[in-house]
Design a protein around this motif. Structure first.
Motif, PDB file in Angstrom:
ATOM      1  N   PRO A   1      27.252 -49.449  39.571  1.00 36.39           N
ATOM      2  CA  PRO A   1      27.456 -49.277  38.125  1.00 36.39           C
ATOM      3  C   PRO A   1      27.146 -50.563  37.372  1.00 36.39           C
ATOM      4  CG  PRO A   1      29.304 -48.384  39.362  1.00 36.39           C
ATOM      5  CD  PRO A   1      28.469 -49.138  40.347  1.00 36.39           C
ATOM      6  N   LYS A   2      26.528 -50.413  36.225  1.00 37.07           N
ATOM      7  CA  LYS A   2      26.144 -51.575  35.431  1.00 37.07           C
ATOM      8  C   LYS A   2      27.337 -52.102  34.643  1.00 37.07           C
ATOM      9  CE  LYS A   2      22.661 -52.920  32.016  1.00 37.07           C
ATOM     10  NZ  LYS A   2      21.543 -52.441  31.172  1.00 37.07           N
ATOM     11  N   SER A   3      27.463 -53.426  34.597  1.00 39.62           N
ATOM     12  CA  SER A   3      28.557 -54.041  33.846  1.00 39.62           C
ATOM     13  C   SER A   3      28.399 -53.752  32.362  1.00 39.62           C
ATOM     14  CB  SER A   3      28.563 -55.554  34.085  1.00 39.62           C
ATOM     15  OG  SER A   3      29.397 -56.195  33.155  1.00 39.62           O
ATOM     16  N   GLN A   4      29.455 -53.274  31.723  1.00 45.74           N
ATOM     17  CA  GLN A   4      29.408 -53.021  30.285  1.00 45.74           C
ATOM     18  C   GLN A   4      29.275 -54.325  29.505  1.00 45.74           C
ATOM     19  OE1 GLN A   4      32.859 -50.718  29.265  1.00 45.74           O
ATOM     20  NE2 GLN A   4      31.927 -48.793  29.913  1.00 45.74           N
ATOM     21  N   TYR A   5      29.752 -55.409  30.108  1.00 48.67           N
ATOM     22  CA  TYR A   5      29.677 -56.703  29.419  1.00 48.67           C
ATOM     23  C   TYR A   5      28.227 -57.170  29.336  1.00 48.67           C
ATOM     24  CZ  TYR A   5      30.381 -61.613  28.323  1.00 48.67           C
ATOM     25  OH  TYR A   5      30.322 -62.849  27.726  1.00 48.67           O
ATOM     26  N   GLU A   6      27.481 -57.068  30.438  1.00 45.14           N
ATOM     27  CA  GLU A   6      26.081 -57.474  30.448  1.00 45.14           C
ATOM     28  C   GLU A   6      25.206 -56.248  30.183  1.00 45.14           C
ATOM     29  OE1 GLU A   6      25.589 -61.552  32.833  1.00 45.14           O
ATOM     30  OE2 GLU A   6      25.487 -59.783  34.118  1.00 45.14           O
ATOM     31  N   ASP A   7      25.347 -55.736  28.985  1.00 52.43           N
ATOM     32  CA  ASP A   7      24.686 -54.479  28.641  1.00 52.43           C
ATOM     33  C   ASP A   7      23.179 -54.610  28.491  1.00 52.43           C
ATOM     34  OD1 ASP A   7      25.472 -56.079  26.354  1.00 52.43           O
ATOM     35  OD2 ASP A   7      24.671 -54.480  25.101  1.00 52.43           O
ATOM     36  N   LEU A   8      22.675 -55.848  28.350  1.00 55.35           N
ATOM     37  CA  LEU A   8      21.241 -56.060  28.180  1.00 55.35           C
ATOM     38  C   LEU A   8      20.564 -56.540  29.461  1.00 55.35           C
ATOM     39  CD1 LEU A   8      21.181 -57.789  24.668  1.00 55.35           C
ATOM     40  CD2 LEU A   8      20.841 -55.373  25.222  1.00 55.35           C
ATOM     41  N   ARG A   9      21.267 -56.507  30.553  1.00 58.67           N
ATOM     42  CA  ARG A   9      20.659 -56.924  31.821  1.00 58.67           C
ATOM     43  C   ARG A   9      19.773 -55.797  32.345  1.00 58.67           C
ATOM     44  NH1 ARG A   9      21.161 -60.641  35.776  1.00 58.67           N
ATOM     45  NH2 ARG A   9      22.934 -61.695  34.805  1.00 58.67           N
ATOM     46  N   LEU A  10      18.509 -56.113  32.593  1.00 62.88           N
ATOM     47  CA  LEU A  10      17.569 -55.131  33.120  1.00 62.88           C
ATOM     48  C   LEU A  10      17.634 -55.034  34.638  1.00 62.88           C
ATOM     49  CD1 LEU A  10      14.520 -55.970  30.823  1.00 62.88           C
ATOM     50  CD2 LEU A  10      15.892 -53.880  30.775  1.00 62.88           C
TER      51      LEU A  10
ATOM     52  N   TYR B   1      22.672 -64.392  27.904  1.00 65.54           N
ATOM     53  CA  TYR B   1      21.530 -63.729  27.278  1.00 65.54           C
ATOM     54  C   TYR B   1      21.509 -62.225  27.540  1.00 65.54           C
ATOM     55  CZ  TYR B   1      19.332 -68.208  26.179  1.00 65.54           C
ATOM     56  OH  TYR B   1      19.062 -69.445  25.658  1.00 65.54           O
ATOM     57  N   TYR B   2      22.336 -61.756  28.454  1.00 66.08           N
ATOM     58  CA  TYR B   2      22.350 -60.337  28.802  1.00 66.08           C
ATOM     59  C   TYR B   2      23.516 -59.592  28.174  1.00 66.08           C
ATOM     60  CZ  TYR B   2      19.217 -62.282  32.301  1.00 66.08           C
ATOM     61  OH  TYR B   2      18.193 -62.954  32.928  1.00 66.08           O
ATOM     62  N   SER B   3      24.253 -60.267  27.309  1.00 70.59           N
ATOM     63  CA  SER B   3      25.449 -59.681  26.710  1.00 70.59           C
ATOM     64  C   SER B   3      25.308 -59.614  25.200  1.00 70.59           C
ATOM     65  CB  SER B   3      26.691 -60.503  27.076  1.00 70.59           C
ATOM     66  OG  SER B   3      27.796 -60.130  26.282  1.00 70.59           O
ATOM     67  N   THR B   4      25.323 -58.407  24.648  1.00 77.56           N
ATOM     68  CA  THR B   4      25.243 -58.263  23.196  1.00 77.56           C
ATOM     69  C   THR B   4      26.372 -59.004  22.480  1.00 77.56           C
ATOM     70  OG1 THR B   4      24.065 -56.158  23.329  1.00 77.56           O
ATOM     71  CG2 THR B   4      25.267 -56.607  21.295  1.00 77.56           C
ATOM     72  N   PRO B   5      27.655 -58.869  22.898  1.00 74.32           N
ATOM     73  CA  PRO B   5      28.720 -59.605  22.200  1.00 74.32           C
ATOM     74  C   PRO B   5      28.500 -61.120  22.216  1.00 74.32           C
ATOM     75  CG  PRO B   5      29.673 -57.902  23.596  1.00 74.32           C
ATOM     76  CD  PRO B   5      28.221 -57.961  23.932  1.00 74.32           C
ATOM     77  N   GLU B   6      28.016 -61.649  23.343  1.00 71.93           N
ATOM     78  CA  GLU B   6      27.772 -63.086  23.432  1.00 71.93           C
ATOM     79  C   GLU B   6      26.653 -63.506  22.479  1.00 71.93           C
ATOM     80  OE1 GLU B   6      28.661 -65.788  26.274  1.00 71.93           O
ATOM     81  OE2 GLU B   6      30.440 -64.843  25.432  1.00 71.93           O
ATOM     82  N   ILE B   7      25.588 -62.742  22.450  1.00 75.24           N
ATOM     83  CA  ILE B   7      24.463 -63.072  21.575  1.00 75.24           C
ATOM     84  C   ILE B   7      24.894 -63.026  20.115  1.00 75.24           C
ATOM     85  CG2 ILE B   7      22.209 -62.290  20.747  1.00 75.24           C
ATOM     86  CD1 ILE B   7      21.623 -61.389  23.630  1.00 75.24           C
TER      87      ILE B   7
END
Length: 540
Positions: free
Chosen positions: A513-522, A139-145
């Protein structure tokens, strides 16, 4: 004005209605004179999921997927399926006074467990509970969604919408769809709906998302462009009343330029634009309009309606970000108006039970509400969340109990003064002791929220909080005869937008650093120089 339908999508608990859409509807209709319809697709989804038709279908698929069993296993499976097929009776129990009979409630709960067991085993990695719908996508990954949106095997919302909802949009020629996204488990269902509408409902000219969770995503995670805008036209950020009214007004005038709509995030030419932000100073005091919600389908024996007396929060705890997605300053309704709204809802819907959803229902205002209810002689029941305060006393809690309050939730967070001060809780430990003692002795159960692992908190301090909450529950049950007090805790999470996030040095924290994969993780990873670490928070 565009023919408007506001939607609460699946991915939330089905025990009661969510307040956002009824509040928007009442404001738009009473203040702006715009006609609006609303629907809670979340409760519709659960009602269909836990139906005889669906459970029978799942039982058949379960039998077909298994080749052979030992006789004992075969008998167990047959008993589980036989129980699960009573799911409609279980719903009837949950929605009636039969729920208050312990044996009947346990019988219904067992049916639901068995039904979900069967459903989850044939749902291709989708896991259903009464609190979440968890798909095999991040749910935190735009590509996955984006990948999930066309996956008919693992995305149950596709078939649900096509069977149960899209035909209504087509038939009624809806022109504007607003989708409320209040939690992460609603995100895939919301974007799935937007995609299907764009593909199959040509009457719809504009799809907009709104809600606390999507506001925080737009604020912190969407910068230049985002793929969601392939299927949505805008995101309404912060409080929705005025932005939604101005958006509908602009669309009605045929104006494609949405730059004038406040608090709106929208896309043009492959870029995201965030319009000027207005800080709300008014509070919507219209009576929430729940017409359009299937109120008889919620999984509770008596209808519980959410209400509020204030918006925002007057405190600014170091870990909190939720009020920031509301926008504006702390503002409150006159308690006389709050009581009037409760009376109006009681008259219209027959409800006697109310859940206050204020970020903080001030103790003094709780006392004022109690005075109003007690003077009226009405039989109401209610609960809400407040802060520890030196103004709360034995007499106040007795009045509150008399008015029908049957639970008070407290944001304890820690039972250590040093940690409370660092959290900016503006709370004293001696207030905590006195308030809980007086609340329980008045007969009101408490629920204590707390967290483990705030930066620099030591293991000893964490254990002290755990021990204190356990002592409170024992005192509640054994000394006060109040067996329903509860507690709930989480590990501290560093959330984007919080004071800890904005000023990590003040808290001895280094943000990873924030994971680029989980770009929607707050919530982001961090390293704390002292105290508990992420790996040492599992305290038994």
């Amino acid at each position: 004005m565009p023919k408007t339908l506001l939607v609460f999508p699946p991915g939330w608990s089905p025990v009661g209605p969510y307040l956002a859409l009824p509040v928007l509807k009442s404001y738009l209709q009473e203040v702006e004179q715009y006609k609006v319809d609303i629907i809670d697709l979340n409760v519709e989804f659960y009602d269909d999921l836990l139906s005889y038709r669906h459970v029978e279908e799942c039982c058949k698929r379960y039998r077909e997927s298994k080749d052979s069993f030992s006789s004992n296993v075969q008998l167990t499976i047959e008993l589980i399926q036989k129980s699960a097929l009573n799911v409609d009776e279980a719903k009837d129990i949950f929605r009636s006074k039969r729920y208050f009979n312990l044996k009947e409630r346990q019988y219904a709960e067992n049916i639901f467990r068995n039904a979900l067991y069967i459903i989850n085993h044939v749902s291709y990695g989708v896991k259903y509970t009464f609190n979440s719908i968890d798909l095999p996508y991040d749910y935190y990954s735009t590509p996955e969604i984006m990948k999930s949106l066309a996956d008919t095997l693992h995305n149950p919302f596709i078939s649900f919408y096509e069977i149960a909802f899209l035909k209504r949009i087509q038939r009624e020629k809806i022109e504007f769809i607003g989708i409320s996204v209040s939690g992460c488990f609603q995100l895939i269902s919301a974007v799935t709906l937007a995609k299907l509408i764009k593909e199959e409902c040509p009457s719809v000219k504009h799809v907009s998302l709104g809600g606390n969770y999507i506001t925080r995503l737009a604020d912190d995670c969407m910068k230049e462009w985002h793929p969601f805008f392939e299927y949505i036209d805008s995101i309404m950020m912060y409080d929705g009343e005025e932005p939604l009214a101005r958006l509908l007004e602009a669309l009605d005038s045929g104006d494609d330029n949405l730059d004038c709509v406040p608090n709106l995030c929208h896309a043009k030419g492959g870029k995201i634009y965030k319009n000027h932000r207005i800080e709300q100073t008014f509070i919507n005091d219209t009576v929430p309009d729940f017409d359009g919600f299937a109120l008889s389908k919620y999984f509770m024996p008596e209808l519980i309606l959410p209400v509020y007396s204030s918006r925002q929060c007057f405190n600014h705890c170091a870990f909190c970000t939720i009020p920031g997605a509301t926008g504006g300053c702390y503002r409150k309704m006159p308690i006389s108006r709050v009581f009037e709204i409760m009376c109006r809802l009681n008259e219209k819907y027959g409800t006697r039970v109310f859940s206050f959803v204020d970020e903080t229902f001030e103790g003094k205002r709780m006392e004022q509400l109690a005075d109003e209810i007690n003077a009226s002689g009405k039989t109401f029941f209610w609960h809400g969340e407040t802060r520890f305060s030196p103004t709360l006393s034995t007499d106040v809690f007795n009045k509150i109990y008399q008015s029908g309050c049957r639970q008070i939730q407290f944001g304890l967070e820690s039972y250590n003064q040093r940690v409370l001060d660092l959290m900016k809780k503006n709370t004293r430990v001696d207030w905590i002791d006195r308030n809980i003692h007086d609340c329980l002795n008045a007969g009101i159960p408490v629920h204590l929220f707390f967290m483990i692992g705030f930066p620099t908190e030591t293991k000893e301090e964490a254990l002290n909080t755990l021990a204190y909450t356990e002592n409170v529950l024992n005192y509640s049950k054994q000394v006060c005869g109040v067996p329903y007090s509860t507690r709930g805790f989480t590990n501290f999470g560093l959330v984007m937008g919080s004071d800890v996030w904005n000023h990590p040095d003040k808290y001895g924290v280094s943000v990873m650093p924030k994971s680029q994969y989980e770009d929607l993780r707050l919530e982001v990873d961090y390293v704390s120089g002292t105290g508990l670490t992420l790996h040492s928070m599992r305290i038994r």
